[in-house]
Design a protein around this motif. Structure first.
Motif, PDB file in Angstrom:
ATOM      1  N   PRO A 178     108.154  -4.910 -30.515  1.00  0.00           N
ATOM      2  CA  PRO A 178     108.973  -3.758 -30.905  1.00  0.00           C
ATOM      3  C   PRO A 178     109.116  -2.697 -29.799  1.00  0.00           C
ATOM      4  O   PRO A 178     110.217  -2.189 -29.576  1.00  0.00           O
ATOM      5  CB  PRO A 178     108.223  -3.195 -32.116  1.00  0.00           C
ATOM      6  CG  PRO A 178     107.545  -4.387 -32.713  1.00  0.00           C
ATOM      7  CD  PRO A 178     107.151  -5.252 -31.544  1.00  0.00           C
ATOM      8  N   ILE A 179     108.043  -2.371 -29.098  1.00  0.00           N
ATOM      9  CA  ILE A 179     108.147  -1.329 -28.065  1.00  0.00           C
ATOM     10  C   ILE A 179     108.994  -1.827 -26.893  1.00  0.00           C
ATOM     11  O   ILE A 179     109.830  -1.092 -26.362  1.00  0.00           O
ATOM     12  CB  ILE A 179     106.744  -0.861 -27.602  1.00  0.00           C
ATOM     13  CG1 ILE A 179     106.041  -0.135 -28.768  1.00  0.00           C
ATOM     14  CG2 ILE A 179     106.848   0.077 -26.392  1.00  0.00           C
ATOM     15  CD1 ILE A 179     104.618   0.275 -28.486  1.00  0.00           C
ATOM     16  N   GLY A 180     108.831  -3.084 -26.507  1.00  0.00           N
ATOM     17  CA  GLY A 180     109.649  -3.655 -25.439  1.00  0.00           C
ATOM     18  C   GLY A 180     111.127  -3.649 -25.800  1.00  0.00           C
ATOM     19  O   GLY A 180     111.986  -3.310 -24.980  1.00  0.00           O
ATOM     20  N   LEU A 181     111.433  -4.031 -27.053  1.00  0.00           N
ATOM     21  CA  LEU A 181     112.832  -4.025 -27.499  1.00  0.00           C
ATOM     22  C   LEU A 181     113.404  -2.615 -27.449  1.00  0.00           C
ATOM     23  O   LEU A 181     114.537  -2.400 -26.995  1.00  0.00           O
ATOM     24  CB  LEU A 181     112.938  -4.594 -28.923  1.00  0.00           C
ATOM     25  CG  LEU A 181     112.685  -6.099 -29.057  1.00  0.00           C
ATOM     26  CD1 LEU A 181     112.578  -6.497 -30.520  1.00  0.00           C
ATOM     27  CD2 LEU A 181     113.779  -6.906 -28.357  1.00  0.00           C
ATOM     28  N   MET A 182     112.624  -1.656 -27.895  1.00  0.00           N
ATOM     29  CA  MET A 182     113.112  -0.270 -27.857  1.00  0.00           C
ATOM     30  C   MET A 182     113.242   0.216 -26.411  1.00  0.00           C
ATOM     31  O   MET A 182     114.155   0.978 -26.087  1.00  0.00           O
ATOM     32  CB  MET A 182     112.205   0.638 -28.693  1.00  0.00           C
ATOM     33  CG  MET A 182     112.325   0.327 -30.187  1.00  0.00           C
ATOM     34  SD  MET A 182     111.558   1.548 -31.287  1.00  0.00           S
ATOM     35  CE  MET A 182     109.868   1.001 -31.272  1.00  0.00           C
ATOM     36  N   ALA A 183     112.358  -0.273 -25.534  1.00  0.00           N
ATOM     37  CA  ALA A 183     112.446   0.092 -24.110  1.00  0.00           C
ATOM     38  C   ALA A 183     113.752  -0.442 -23.506  1.00  0.00           C
ATOM     39  O   ALA A 183     114.396   0.233 -22.694  1.00  0.00           O
ATOM     40  CB  ALA A 183     111.235  -0.458 -23.351  1.00  0.00           C
ATOM     41  N   VAL A 184     114.145  -1.629 -23.912  1.00  0.00           N
ATOM     42  CA  VAL A 184     115.432  -2.188 -23.475  1.00  0.00           C
ATOM     43  C   VAL A 184     116.562  -1.240 -23.877  1.00  0.00           C
ATOM     44  O   VAL A 184     117.443  -0.894 -23.086  1.00  0.00           O
ATOM     45  CB  VAL A 184     115.660  -3.587 -24.112  1.00  0.00           C
ATOM     46  CG1 VAL A 184     117.115  -4.016 -24.015  1.00  0.00           C
ATOM     47  CG2 VAL A 184     114.749  -4.632 -23.474  1.00  0.00           C
ATOM     48  N   ASN A 185     116.508  -0.794 -25.125  1.00  0.00           N
ATOM     49  CA  ASN A 185     117.540   0.099 -25.657  1.00  0.00           C
ATOM     50  C   ASN A 185     117.565   1.434 -24.908  1.00  0.00           C
ATOM     51  O   ASN A 185     118.635   1.956 -24.571  1.00  0.00           O
ATOM     52  CB  ASN A 185     117.263   0.317 -27.154  1.00  0.00           C
ATOM     53  CG  ASN A 185     118.486   0.739 -27.930  1.00  0.00           C
ATOM     54  OD1 ASN A 185     118.424   1.640 -28.742  1.00  0.00           O
ATOM     55  ND2 ASN A 185     119.627   0.116 -27.679  1.00  0.00           N
ATOM     56  N   ALA A 187     116.418   2.051 -21.778  1.00  0.00           N
ATOM     57  CA  ALA A 187     116.878   1.848 -20.388  1.00  0.00           C
ATOM     58  C   ALA A 187     118.396   1.724 -20.353  1.00  0.00           C
ATOM     59  O   ALA A 187     119.073   2.313 -19.496  1.00  0.00           O
ATOM     60  CB  ALA A 187     116.220   0.597 -19.803  1.00  0.00           C
ATOM     61  N   SER A 188     118.936   0.987 -21.319  1.00  0.00           N
ATOM     62  CA  SER A 188     120.378   0.808 -21.400  1.00  0.00           C
ATOM     63  C   SER A 188     121.068   2.144 -21.664  1.00  0.00           C
ATOM     64  O   SER A 188     122.061   2.501 -21.015  1.00  0.00           O
ATOM     65  CB  SER A 188     120.669  -0.213 -22.504  1.00  0.00           C
ATOM     66  OG  SER A 188     122.027  -0.234 -22.813  1.00  0.00           O
ATOM     67  N   ARG A 194     121.366  -2.684 -14.710  1.00  0.00           N
ATOM     68  CA  ARG A 194     120.959  -4.005 -15.199  1.00  0.00           C
ATOM     69  C   ARG A 194     119.706  -3.820 -16.013  1.00  0.00           C
ATOM     70  O   ARG A 194     118.775  -3.149 -15.559  1.00  0.00           O
ATOM     71  CB  ARG A 194     120.610  -4.924 -14.022  1.00  0.00           C
ATOM     72  CG  ARG A 194     121.818  -5.285 -13.203  1.00  0.00           C
ATOM     73  CD  ARG A 194     121.815  -6.759 -12.876  1.00  0.00           C
ATOM     74  NE  ARG A 194     123.199  -7.169 -12.773  1.00  0.00           N
ATOM     75  CZ  ARG A 194     123.699  -7.869 -11.755  1.00  0.00           C
ATOM     76  NH1 ARG A 194     122.927  -8.260 -10.778  1.00  0.00           N
ATOM     77  NH2 ARG A 194     124.959  -8.194 -11.747  1.00  0.00           N
ATOM     78  N   VAL A 195     119.671  -4.409 -17.185  1.00  0.00           N
ATOM     79  CA  VAL A 195     118.447  -4.392 -17.993  1.00  0.00           C
ATOM     80  C   VAL A 195     118.077  -5.846 -18.253  1.00  0.00           C
ATOM     81  O   VAL A 195     118.778  -6.565 -18.960  1.00  0.00           O
ATOM     82  CB  VAL A 195     118.648  -3.639 -19.326  1.00  0.00           C
ATOM     83  CG1 VAL A 195     117.337  -3.600 -20.108  1.00  0.00           C
ATOM     84  CG2 VAL A 195     119.171  -2.225 -19.093  1.00  0.00           C
ATOM     85  N   ALA A 208     116.894  -8.570 -28.026  1.00  0.00           N
ATOM     86  CA  ALA A 208     117.006  -7.746 -26.809  1.00  0.00           C
ATOM     87  C   ALA A 208     118.460  -7.647 -26.361  1.00  0.00           C
ATOM     88  O   ALA A 208     118.925  -6.582 -25.929  1.00  0.00           O
ATOM     89  CB  ALA A 208     116.132  -8.329 -25.689  1.00  0.00           C
ATOM     90  N   LYS A 209     119.190  -8.723 -26.495  1.00  0.00           N
ATOM     91  CA  LYS A 209     120.627  -8.722 -26.137  1.00  0.00           C
ATOM     92  C   LYS A 209     121.383  -7.710 -26.985  1.00  0.00           C
ATOM     93  O   LYS A 209     122.210  -6.955 -26.486  1.00  0.00           O
ATOM     94  CB  LYS A 209     121.224 -10.122 -26.353  1.00  0.00           C
ATOM     95  CG  LYS A 209     120.873 -11.083 -25.248  1.00  0.00           C
ATOM     96  CD  LYS A 209     122.146 -11.488 -24.500  1.00  0.00           C
ATOM     97  CE  LYS A 209     121.796 -12.248 -23.240  1.00  0.00           C
ATOM     98  NZ  LYS A 209     122.921 -12.338 -22.321  1.00  0.00           N
ATOM     99  N   LYS A 210     121.068  -7.714 -28.307  1.00  0.00           N
ATOM    100  CA  LYS A 210     121.731  -6.760 -29.211  1.00  0.00           C
ATOM    101  C   LYS A 210     121.387  -5.329 -28.854  1.00  0.00           C
ATOM    102  O   LYS A 210     122.127  -4.408 -29.151  1.00  0.00           O
ATOM    103  CB  LYS A 210     121.277  -6.995 -30.667  1.00  0.00           C
ATOM    104  CG  LYS A 210     121.881  -8.196 -31.324  1.00  0.00           C
ATOM    105  CD  LYS A 210     121.513  -8.179 -32.810  1.00  0.00           C
ATOM    106  CE  LYS A 210     121.618  -9.576 -33.385  1.00  0.00           C
ATOM    107  NZ  LYS A 210     120.847  -9.752 -34.606  1.00  0.00           N
ATOM    108  N   MET A 211     120.219  -5.140 -28.232  1.00  0.00           N
ATOM    109  CA  MET A 211     119.768  -3.779 -27.941  1.00  0.00           C
ATOM    110  C   MET A 211     120.101  -3.347 -26.521  1.00  0.00           C
ATOM    111  O   MET A 211     119.654  -2.296 -26.085  1.00  0.00           O
ATOM    112  CB  MET A 211     118.269  -3.661 -28.239  1.00  0.00           C
ATOM    113  CG  MET A 211     118.007  -3.901 -29.730  1.00  0.00           C
ATOM    114  SD  MET A 211     116.321  -3.595 -30.253  1.00  0.00           S
ATOM    115  CE  MET A 211     116.264  -1.799 -30.313  1.00  0.00           C
ATOM    116  N   GLY A 212     120.851  -4.153 -25.811  1.00  0.00           N
ATOM    117  CA  GLY A 212     121.354  -3.685 -24.511  1.00  0.00           C
ATOM    118  C   GLY A 212     120.909  -4.459 -23.287  1.00  0.00           C
ATOM    119  O   GLY A 212     121.262  -4.089 -22.166  1.00  0.00           O
TER     120      GLY A 212
END
Ligand SMILES: [Zn+2]
Ligand SMILES: [Zn+2]
Length: 346
Positions: A178-185, A187-188, A194-195, A208-212
């Motif tokens: 969950p924290i990594g996915l939110m980090a993707v969002n 950063a995007s 590039r993320v 992760a794709k959906k989140m940016g």
């Protein structure tokens, strides 16, 4: 006296019990009583539930656990000025002493006598939780209780990603919990060009794709370092945010970093890690930042700004929503490795 239900670590052994005759906490001084609406299950809670050595060293049963939550203020102590009955709040998990060197120099999040809600004090997997008013964060009307329960771990993502600049930069996120996915969002949202998400589980990469995430790399299938170099003109990434806690990933990630780049380490490895300091750090002049928790309250203001501007999309990170009574299903979903954050409604 009024009674409430709560999920209690009753004995020093795996599991937990939903009890219905717990006393509603009494507030005094600068404390507030929150009617919990939604709570999220954290990795720490899984340690407590499973009764791992990590939990055995920190937790003293019997106690209600859980620390990520949102709810409504239903009572305020006589000294509380910050909140009124009816305010909607999320909770900062860290209770700082306010008196030590770190607290007095703007670093309360690494207070020298830190207490943690749901670990050292009674937690939020219950109808009500009592917290110091200083640990409450008022929610904007537009923020749902579900999203409110995600703000504490979101804060770790914000703190990790924005520990230094990311705008106009290539950012690699290791680990899509969950924290990594939110980090993707984050950063995007904050202008990374590039993320690149790195994660062995394909389902998590799809989220992760959906989140940016602009690119995904799957260890075990892809050559991660070659992939990162390929996507960054052979130079390596400007920023690497390590949230997997995987010993091998931590050791390896420096090879994908450009000279002069930044690595943020926030995932917790379960033992010592070997680093190639000569080529990985020293000759590269790599900047390494350890990050824990949320800056109090700089990070919360950043969260407020990002949410207020509609920059984040956190829905995809919600892996399941269960009423508290069905807590066993929520923990079973985590044990089964279901991606995303499990929420409990109360
Ligand atoms: Zn947590
Ligand atoms: Zn302190």
């Amino acid at each position: 006296m009024e009674k409430m239900k709560g999920l209690v670590k009753v004995k020093p052994e795996p599991g937990a019990e939903l009890l219905h005759d717990l006393p509603v906490p009494e507030v005094k001084g600068d404390e507030i009583l929150v009617k919990v609406k939604c709570a999220a299950i954290c990795g720490t809670d899984l340690h407590i539930y499973d009764w791992t050595p990590y939990a055995q060293q920190r937790v003293k049963p019997p106690m209600v656990f859980g620390h990520e939550f949102s709810g409504e203020v239903v009572e305020v102590g006589p000294e509380v000025k910050k909140f009124r009955v009816g305010d909607r709040v999320a909770g900062e998990t860290h209770i700082a002493c306010g008196m030590c060197f770190q607290c007095e120099t703007g670093n309360a999040h690494i207070c020298e006598s830190m207490k943690i809600i749901g670990v050292h004090t009674e937690g939020c997997f219950a109808d009500y939780i009592k917290i110091p008013a200083g640990c409450g964060w008022k929610l904007a009307d537009s923020v749902s209780y579900e999203v409110g329960a995600l703000l504490e771990p979101l804060g770790v993502a914000v703190h990790s990603v924005l520990a230094d600049a990311v705008n106009g930069m290539s950012v690699v996120i290791y680990g899509c919990g969950p924290i990594g996915l939110m980090a993707v969002n984050v950063a995007s949202a904050c202008g990374a060009t590039r993320v690149i998400a790195v994660e062995p589980v394909a389902e998590k990469l799809a989220i992760a794709k959906k989140m940016g995430a602009t690119h995904t790399l799957q260890p075990g299938k892809d050559d991660v370092i070659a992939g990162i170099l390929d996507l960054t003109g052979g130079r390596g990434a400007d920023v690497i945010v390590e949230l997997s806690g995987n010993v091998q990933a931590i050791s390896e990630c420096f090879r994908g970093l450009r000279k002069g780049g930044r690595v943020t380490l926030a995932g917790l490895p379960n033992g010592p890690v070997t680093l190639d300091l000569v080529d990985g750090v020293i000759y590269k002049e790599a900047k390494i930042l350890g990050v824990t928790g949320r800056r109090m309250y700089d990070t919360w203001w950043q969260i407020e700004a990002l949410l207020g501007a509609g920059k984040l999309n956190l829905e995809p990170v919600i892996g399941g929503i269960f009423p508290l009574e069905r807590y066993q299903e929520a923990f079973a979903a985590l044990h089964a490795g279901r991606p995303g954050k499990m929420l409990l409604t109360i």
